[in-house]
Design a protein around this motif. Structure first.
Motif, PDB file in Angstrom:
ATOM      1  N   CYS A  16       0.829  -1.215   0.000  1.00  0.00           N
ATOM      2  CA  CYS A  16       0.000   0.000   0.000  1.00  0.00           C
ATOM      3  C   CYS A  16       0.859   1.258   0.000  1.00  0.00           C
ATOM      4  O   CYS A  16       0.443   2.293  -0.519  1.00  0.00           O
ATOM      5  CB  CYS A  16      -0.925   0.030   1.231  1.00  0.00           C
ATOM      6  N   CYS A  52      -3.589   0.655   6.211  1.00  0.00           N
ATOM      7  CA  CYS A  52      -4.731   1.558   6.236  1.00  0.00           C
ATOM      8  C   CYS A  52      -5.283   1.490   7.654  1.00  0.00           C
ATOM      9  O   CYS A  52      -5.484   0.393   8.193  1.00  0.00           O
ATOM     10  CB  CYS A  52      -5.800   1.129   5.238  1.00  0.00           C
ATOM     11  N   HIS A 108      -9.084   3.155   4.314  1.00  0.00           N
ATOM     12  CA  HIS A 108      -8.117   4.083   3.700  1.00  0.00           C
ATOM     13  C   HIS A 108      -7.736   5.271   4.574  1.00  0.00           C
ATOM     14  O   HIS A 108      -7.341   6.316   4.049  1.00  0.00           O
ATOM     15  CB  HIS A 108      -8.645   4.597   2.340  1.00  0.00           C
ATOM     16  N   ASP A 120      -5.730  -2.559   7.882  1.00  0.00           N
ATOM     17  CA  ASP A 120      -5.876  -3.259   6.601  1.00  0.00           C
ATOM     18  C   ASP A 120      -4.506  -3.267   5.937  1.00  0.00           C
ATOM     19  O   ASP A 120      -3.854  -2.216   5.844  1.00  0.00           O
ATOM     20  CB  ASP A 120      -6.909  -2.512   5.746  1.00  0.00           C
ATOM     21  N   ASP A 179      -3.639 -10.060   1.302  1.00  0.00           N
ATOM     22  CA  ASP A 179      -4.450  -8.924   1.764  1.00  0.00           C
ATOM     23  C   ASP A 179      -5.347  -9.390   2.905  1.00  0.00           C
ATOM     24  O   ASP A 179      -6.079 -10.378   2.759  1.00  0.00           O
ATOM     25  CB  ASP A 179      -5.285  -8.422   0.574  1.00  0.00           C
ATOM     26  N   MET A 210      -2.654  -6.126  -6.557  1.00  0.00           N
ATOM     27  CA  MET A 210      -3.479  -5.996  -5.347  1.00  0.00           C
ATOM     28  C   MET A 210      -4.962  -6.086  -5.691  1.00  0.00           C
ATOM     29  O   MET A 210      -5.738  -6.659  -4.942  1.00  0.00           O
ATOM     30  CB  MET A 210      -3.135  -4.640  -4.714  1.00  0.00           C
ATOM     31  N   HIS A 211      -5.317  -5.475  -6.804  1.00  0.00           N
ATOM     32  CA  HIS A 211      -6.723  -5.468  -7.214  1.00  0.00           C
ATOM     33  C   HIS A 211      -6.855  -6.055  -8.606  1.00  0.00           C
ATOM     34  O   HIS A 211      -6.353  -5.491  -9.568  1.00  0.00           O
ATOM     35  CB  HIS A 211      -7.284  -4.037  -7.203  1.00  0.00           C
ATOM     36  N   GLU A 260     -14.207  -8.832   1.962  1.00  0.00           N
ATOM     37  CA  GLU A 260     -13.931  -7.834   3.000  1.00  0.00           C
ATOM     38  C   GLU A 260     -15.164  -7.011   3.360  1.00  0.00           C
ATOM     39  O   GLU A 260     -15.314  -5.874   2.888  1.00  0.00           O
ATOM     40  CB  GLU A 260     -12.761  -6.939   2.615  1.00  0.00           C
ATOM     41  N   TRP A 314      -8.732  10.422   0.548  1.00  0.00           N
ATOM     42  CA  TRP A 314      -8.620   8.992   0.867  1.00  0.00           C
ATOM     43  C   TRP A 314      -9.564   8.532   1.981  1.00  0.00           C
ATOM     44  O   TRP A 314     -10.298   7.561   1.804  1.00  0.00           O
ATOM     45  CB  TRP A 314      -7.187   8.662   1.333  1.00  0.00           C
ATOM     46  N   GLU A 320     -11.128  -8.883   6.696  1.00  0.00           N
ATOM     47  CA  GLU A 320     -10.819  -9.344   5.335  1.00  0.00           C
ATOM     48  C   GLU A 320      -9.925 -10.579   5.349  1.00  0.00           C
ATOM     49  O   GLU A 320      -8.954 -10.648   6.109  1.00  0.00           O
ATOM     50  CB  GLU A 320     -10.094  -8.224   4.564  1.00  0.00           C
TER      51      GLU A 320
HETATM   52  N1  MF3 Z   1      -6.271  -3.301   1.486  1.00  0.00           N
HETATM   53  C1  MF3 Z   1      -7.119  -2.514   0.639  1.00  0.00           C
HETATM   54  C2  MF3 Z   1      -8.067  -3.429  -0.074  1.00  0.00           C
HETATM   55  O1  MF3 Z   1      -8.524  -4.335   0.517  1.00  0.00           O
HETATM   56  C3  MF3 Z   1      -6.340  -1.715  -0.334  1.00  0.00           C
HETATM   57  C4  MF3 Z   1      -5.616  -0.616   0.281  1.00  0.00           C
HETATM   58  S1  MF3 Z   1      -5.724   0.733  -0.721  1.00  0.00           S
HETATM   59  C5  MF3 Z   1      -4.198   1.409  -0.730  1.00  0.00           C
HETATM   60  O2  MF3 Z   1      -8.396  -3.304  -1.214  1.00  0.00           O
HETATM   61  F1  MF3 Z   1      -4.159   2.343  -1.594  1.00  0.00           F
HETATM   62  F2  MF3 Z   1      -3.916   1.833   0.451  1.00  0.00           F
HETATM   63  F3  MF3 Z   1      -3.324   0.508  -1.060  1.00  0.00           F
END
Ligand code: MF3
Ligand code: CO
Length: 260
Positions: free
Chosen positions: A57, A68, A77, A94, A105, A174-175, A201, A218, A232
């Motif tokens: 992150c 986060c 966030h 997070d 994650d 990550m996504h 999550e 954010w 999560e």
């Molecule tokens: N952990 C978050 C998720 O579950 C993502 C963090 S957003 C970031 O999607 F920008 F901080 F990385």
């Protein structure tokens, strides 16, 4: 585009998840009144780096933390800061960790000292709804079956479900696709297949489901400033079943009878 993972790739996601979970276990040791959220962030960053990982992150689209931080009315966030935790707060941490090119994650919401039983019930319900979502994940069923299980569990208990933020696929990124909403109808969305890695999550509110974003661009809060809880896990579909790749076991080892 949903990337199905090979067994070897799932092994690598699992290794990243293991470090993610161990890091949250380290964070758990520090949860106490008076500790700043920046301290939690430093503990997490150093533990990840000491173990060969990368805080994913940190610097992601300019995000300024490893964790986060989600205190009380913060949904997701929030930035690490000099805010010192207070007795009665809840704080979500997070975390996404990169290890050998793959991501893990997980998020856990902690109670700081004595917390209002109503708020503890919110946390328990949010955590239980995560496991309800996981139980609903079977190969051949759909993302909407997970979403509906989470939503039904929480709304039947009088809580509301944030809609603007969702779970997601995960892997080298990550996504990834698909999105995994915490609300919706059974039987809609992508079909679950072996090799899928997804993050479930739930973000669950005491009051209304509505959110706002702070001027920092954010920090996402409940509009009514009532508490919200977030848990999560990263899971992989293996042999037609959900395999939970992250774990709260390291947290429960640290918290013992304070584990909620
Ligand atoms: N952990 C978050 C998720 O579950 C993502 C963090 S957003 C970031 O999607 F920008 F901080 F990385
Ligand atoms: Co996530």
């Amino acid at each position: 585009m949903i990337y199905l993972k090979t067994p070897e790739e799932i092994r690598l996601v699992k290794a990243a998840c293991e470090l993610t979970s161990r890091t949250l276990g380290e964070v758990a040791r520090w949860i106490a009144p008076g500790v700043t959220t920046r301290k939690l962030d430093t503990i997490a960053r150093e533990f990840i780096l000491d173990n060969g990982g990368k805080p994913a992150c940190l610097g992601y689209q300019g995000f300024p933390g490893t964790l986060c931080i989600e205190v009380n009315d913060v949904v997701v966030h929030g930035f690490p800061s000099n805010y010192a935790l207070r007795e009665g707060d809840i704080v979500g941490t997070d975390l996404v960790v990169e290890l050998d090119g793959f991501m893990g994650d997980s998020c856990y919401t902690f109670a700081v000292g004595d917390v209002d039983p109503k708020v503890l019930d919110l946390c328990r319900t949010a955590k239980e709804s995560l496991y309800e979502g996981i139980k609903a994940a079977k190969v051949g069923r759909r993302i909407g079956d997970i979403s509906n299980a989470v939503q039904t569990y929480c709304e039947h208990r009088g809580y509301s479900v944030v809609r603007e933020m969702t779970g997601h696929g995960i892997g080298r990124n990550m996504h990834e696709d698909p999105e995994v909403p915490n609300y919706g109808r059974r039987g809609i969305g992508a079909v679950l297949r072996n090799g899928m890695c997804i993050c479930i999550e739930p973000m669950i509110n005491m009051g209304s489901r509505n959110i706002t974003i702070d001027a920092d661009g954010w920090t996402c809060r409940t509009r009514d400033h009532k508490p919200t809880a977030h848990y999560e896990h990263t899971i992989a579909m293996v042999d037609d079943e959900p395999q939970v790749l992250t774990t709260f076991d390291y947290i429960s080892e640290v918290l013992q009878d304070r584990f909620i």
